[in-house]
Write an enzyme that holds these catalytic residues in place. Structure first.
Site, short mmCIF file in Angstrom:
data_model
loop_
_atom_site.label_atom_id
_atom_site.label_comp_id
_atom_site.label_asym_id
_atom_site.label_seq_id
_atom_site.Cartn_x
_atom_site.Cartn_y
_atom_site.Cartn_z
N ARG A 119 0.81 -1.23 0.00
CA ARG A 119 0.00 0.00 0.00
C ARG A 119 0.83 1.27 0.00
NH1 ARG A 119 -3.09 -3.16 3.32
NH2 ARG A 119 -4.97 -3.89 2.28
N LYS A 141 3.02 11.71 -10.68
CA LYS A 141 2.28 10.73 -11.48
C LYS A 141 3.17 9.52 -11.75
CE LYS A 141 -0.79 13.63 -14.30
NZ LYS A 141 -1.11 13.98 -15.70
N GLU A 183 10.96 19.53 -24.64
CA GLU A 183 10.11 19.76 -23.47
C GLU A 183 10.59 21.01 -22.71
OE1 GLU A 183 7.31 18.25 -22.53
OE2 GLU A 183 7.35 16.24 -23.39
N LYS A 224 7.29 23.47 -13.46
CA LYS A 224 6.38 22.34 -13.30
C LYS A 224 5.85 22.28 -11.87
CE LYS A 224 5.07 17.67 -14.13
NZ LYS A 224 5.24 16.40 -14.79
N GLU A 234 -4.91 17.95 -12.48
CA GLU A 234 -5.18 18.37 -13.86
C GLU A 234 -6.63 18.72 -14.14
OE1 GLU A 234 -2.92 16.20 -16.62
OE2 GLU A 234 -4.06 16.91 -18.34
N ARG A 238 -2.84 22.78 -14.67
CA ARG A 238 -1.91 21.74 -15.11
C ARG A 238 -2.06 21.48 -16.61
NH1 ARG A 238 0.19 16.58 -11.52
NH2 ARG A 238 1.66 15.80 -13.04
N ASN A 242 0.24 20.83 -21.18
CA ASN A 242 -0.07 20.06 -22.39
C ASN A 242 0.15 20.87 -23.67
OD1 ASN A 242 -0.75 17.72 -21.08
ND2 ASN A 242 -2.87 18.36 -20.78
N HIS A 245 0.90 19.17 -26.88
CA HIS A 245 0.71 17.74 -26.65
C HIS A 245 -0.54 17.16 -27.32
CE1 HIS A 245 4.05 18.12 -23.96
NE2 HIS A 245 3.97 16.87 -23.56
N HIS A 249 0.52 14.11 -29.27
CA HIS A 249 0.05 12.75 -28.96
C HIS A 249 -0.58 12.11 -30.18
CE1 HIS A 249 -0.31 13.66 -24.38
NE2 HIS A 249 0.80 12.99 -24.63
N HIS A 262 8.86 11.06 -27.99
CA HIS A 262 7.75 11.89 -27.52
C HIS A 262 8.03 13.39 -27.70
CE1 HIS A 262 4.63 13.51 -24.95
NE2 HIS A 262 5.56 14.08 -24.21
N1 LIG Z 1 5.02 10.57 -14.82
C1 LIG Z 1 4.98 11.65 -15.57
O1 LIG Z 1 4.51 12.72 -15.15
C2 LIG Z 1 5.53 11.57 -16.96
C3 LIG Z 1 5.76 12.77 -17.69
C4 LIG Z 1 6.33 12.66 -18.95
C5 LIG Z 1 6.66 11.43 -19.48
N2 LIG Z 1 6.43 10.30 -18.75
C6 LIG Z 1 6.77 8.96 -19.30
O2 LIG Z 1 8.18 8.91 -19.49
C7 LIG Z 1 8.45 7.91 -20.45
C8 LIG Z 1 9.54 8.39 -21.39
O3 LIG Z 1 10.70 8.64 -20.64
P1 LIG Z 1 12.13 8.81 -21.33
O4 LIG Z 1 12.01 9.68 -22.50
O5 LIG Z 1 13.06 9.16 -20.23
O6 LIG Z 1 12.42 7.35 -21.92
P2 LIG Z 1 13.17 6.07 -21.37
O7 LIG Z 1 13.03 5.93 -19.90
O8 LIG Z 1 12.71 4.93 -22.21
O9 LIG Z 1 14.71 6.38 -21.69
C9 LIG Z 1 15.12 6.45 -23.03
C10 LIG Z 1 16.34 5.55 -23.28
O10 LIG Z 1 17.50 6.16 -22.74
C11 LIG Z 1 18.19 5.24 -21.90
N3 LIG Z 1 18.86 6.04 -20.88
C12 LIG Z 1 18.29 6.66 -19.83
N4 LIG Z 1 19.19 7.41 -19.20
C13 LIG Z 1 20.35 7.27 -19.86
C14 LIG Z 1 21.65 7.82 -19.70
N5 LIG Z 1 21.92 8.72 -18.74
N6 LIG Z 1 22.62 7.44 -20.56
C15 LIG Z 1 22.35 6.56 -21.56
N7 LIG Z 1 21.14 6.03 -21.78
C16 LIG Z 1 20.15 6.40 -20.94
C17 LIG Z 1 17.10 4.34 -21.39
O11 LIG Z 1 17.64 3.13 -20.94
C18 LIG Z 1 16.24 4.19 -22.63
O12 LIG Z 1 16.78 3.24 -23.49
C19 LIG Z 1 7.15 7.61 -21.16
O13 LIG Z 1 6.70 6.33 -20.77
C20 LIG Z 1 6.20 8.67 -20.64
O14 LIG Z 1 4.86 8.24 -20.56
C21 LIG Z 1 5.88 10.36 -17.51
ZN LIG Z 2 5.52 15.65 -22.82
#
Ligand SMILES: NC(=O)c1ccc[n+]([C@@H]2O[C@H](COP(=O)([O-])OP(=O)(O)OC[C@H]3O[C@@H](n4cnc5c(N)ncnc54)[C@H](O)[C@@H]3O)[C@@H](O)[C@H]2O)c1
Ligand SMILES: [Zn+2]
Length: 360
Positions: A119, A141, A183, A224, A234, A238, A242, A245, A249, A262
């Site tokens: 939990r 999130k 971003e 943020k 949101e 918030r 977007n 986005h 998206h 993304h």
């Molecule tokens: N929770 C939230 O508020 C929120 C907001 C925006 C995005 N997201 C989520 O984030 C995800 C995308 O995240 P991302 O773009 O970080 O992708 P990711 O976590 O897949 O990382 C991208 C790639 O880079 C590699 N990597 C990470 N750090 C590295 C480093 N320092 N050196 C070398 N390689 C490295 C990872 O292993 C991966 O292969 C999506 O699933 C999205 O939905 C969440």
């Molecule tokens: Zn985004």
């Protein structure tokens, strides 16, 4: 230089975000200062662990990290179930902290496991992509994808601590870094003319100088945090996050999440949203030109000439943000300001999408 500290208020609890070059070397002390004195389990992905294990070896301890599969396709309930098994094999208790070391995928997935195991366990984010450092690690999130769609199973689970070390970005593939930069541009456009000017002066932040990056990342985190504090779930402010986005998206969806990172889709979405904003007379044309110039100077974006505007429009209709029949669309009212409207006509959207090169 001492790390920059940003305090984030959330409905659950307040938590500090530290940003500083070399910060991970003192991660253990930061956990202790945050009252996290129990056991911890580090969750990471192989590419990140390979490059950065030595920075956090003491955190992971003799047991080492739990390594989950890498990539968006691993952001599933199956991975979460594996993490639960690992947690139980390591005798995780309510006083254990889960430390997520990786990009948004690791943060969201390990975060969801932390939110739900027993939990809810304390969560520490050590984000290692630029996107995770400016976006996913802040705001609470967490979640995973379901076959029916992205991020459909999730929770609000504020971290206890976020440690951002820009030095880890040195190993990030160039395209991932640039995707994160878009971003950063978004934050500038919605809230900070000063950040925009800074990016315009050095569009690539190309040398990835950790000290310069730390300031830029901290500014994004402040923006943020301020938005999320006003509106954690949101319903209003918030939504400004977007910007770019809605169309972004849709571009990701019509290309089955394969063509764009993304951030790249968001860059295209911002260009289209800026066009719509100037067409409505809300955004000064010079500001649209400055945004276009900045994004172009950052590098080439994936081709969209083979996509059809009708398909993109249809995907916008399916976006969860239109639930209730109303599309809340974020316009730019000049660099640093937004305006959210609910009366966007399909023809306006179509023209905006066509303006970035999508077929009508
Ligand atoms: N929770 C939230 O508020 C929120 C907001 C925006 C995005 N997201 C989520 O984030 C995800 C995308 O995240 P991302 O773009 O970080 O992708 P990711 O976590 O897949 O990382 C991208 C790639 O880079 C590699 N990597 C990470 N750090 C590295 C480093 N320092 N050196 C070398 N390689 C490295 C990872 O292993 C991966 O292969 C999506 O699933 C999205 O939905 C969440
Ligand atoms: Zn985004």
């Amino acid at each position: 230089m001492p790390p920059i500290r940003i305090d984030v208020q959330s409905a659950q609890h307040a938590y500090p975000v530290f940003v500083g070059a070399g910060l991970l070397a003192s991660a253990s002390e930061h956990l202790r200062d945050a009252g996290l004195t129990g056991d911890r389990v580090v969750v990471s992905v192989p590419p990140v662990w390979r490059h950065h294990a030595s920075r956090v070896a003491d955190l992971a301890g003799a047991a080492g990290p739990v390594l989950m599969a890498d990539g968006e396709r691993a952001k599933t309930l199956k991975t979460v179930a594996r993490l639960y098994d690992d947690f139980s094999a390591r005798h995780v208790t309510r006083s254990t902290a889960i430390v997520a070391l990786g990009g948004g995928v690791a943060g969201d997935t390990a975060g969801f496991a932390a939110a739900t195991y027993l939990r809810g366990l304390s969560l520490v984010h050590l984000p290692t992509t630029l996107l995770a450092q400016v976006d996913s690690a802040i705001g609470g999130k967490v979640g995973v994808n379901l076959p029916a769609g992205k991020n459909l199973a999730g929770a609000f689970h504020a971290p206890a601590l976020v440690l951002i070390d820009p030095e880890v970005l040195a190993t990030l593939p160039r395209r991932e870094f640039r995707a994160g930069l878009y971003e950063v541009v978004k934050y500038a456009v919605i809230a900070s003319p000063a950040l925009f000017d800074r990016l315009a002066a050095r569009p690539g932040l190309s040398a990835r100088r950790p000290d310069a990056l730390a300031e830029v990342i901290a500014e994004c985190c402040r923006i943020k945090a301020a938005v999320v504090e006003q509106d954690e779930r949101e319903s209003g402010p918030r939504r400004t996050l977007n910007f770019g986005h809605t169309i972004g998206h849709a571009l990701e969806a019509v290309t089955n999440f394969r063509r764009f990172r993304h951030g790249e889709a968001v860059a295209c979405g911002m260009l289209a949203a800026a066009r719509l904003s100037t067409a409505r007379g809300v955004m000064p044309v010079e500001d649209e030109a400055r945004l276009k110039d900045l994004i172009q100077r950052m590098g080439a974006l994936p081709d969209v000439a083979d996509l059809r505007a009708v398909d993109v429009l249809e995907a916008i209709g399916h976006d969860k943000k239109t639930v209730g029949g109303r599309l809340h669309f974020v316009l730019c009212a000049g660099i640093g300001r937004t305006d959210i409207v609910t009366d966007i006509a399909p023809a306006e959207l179509s023209a905006a999408i066509a303006s970035i090169g999508v077929r009508v």
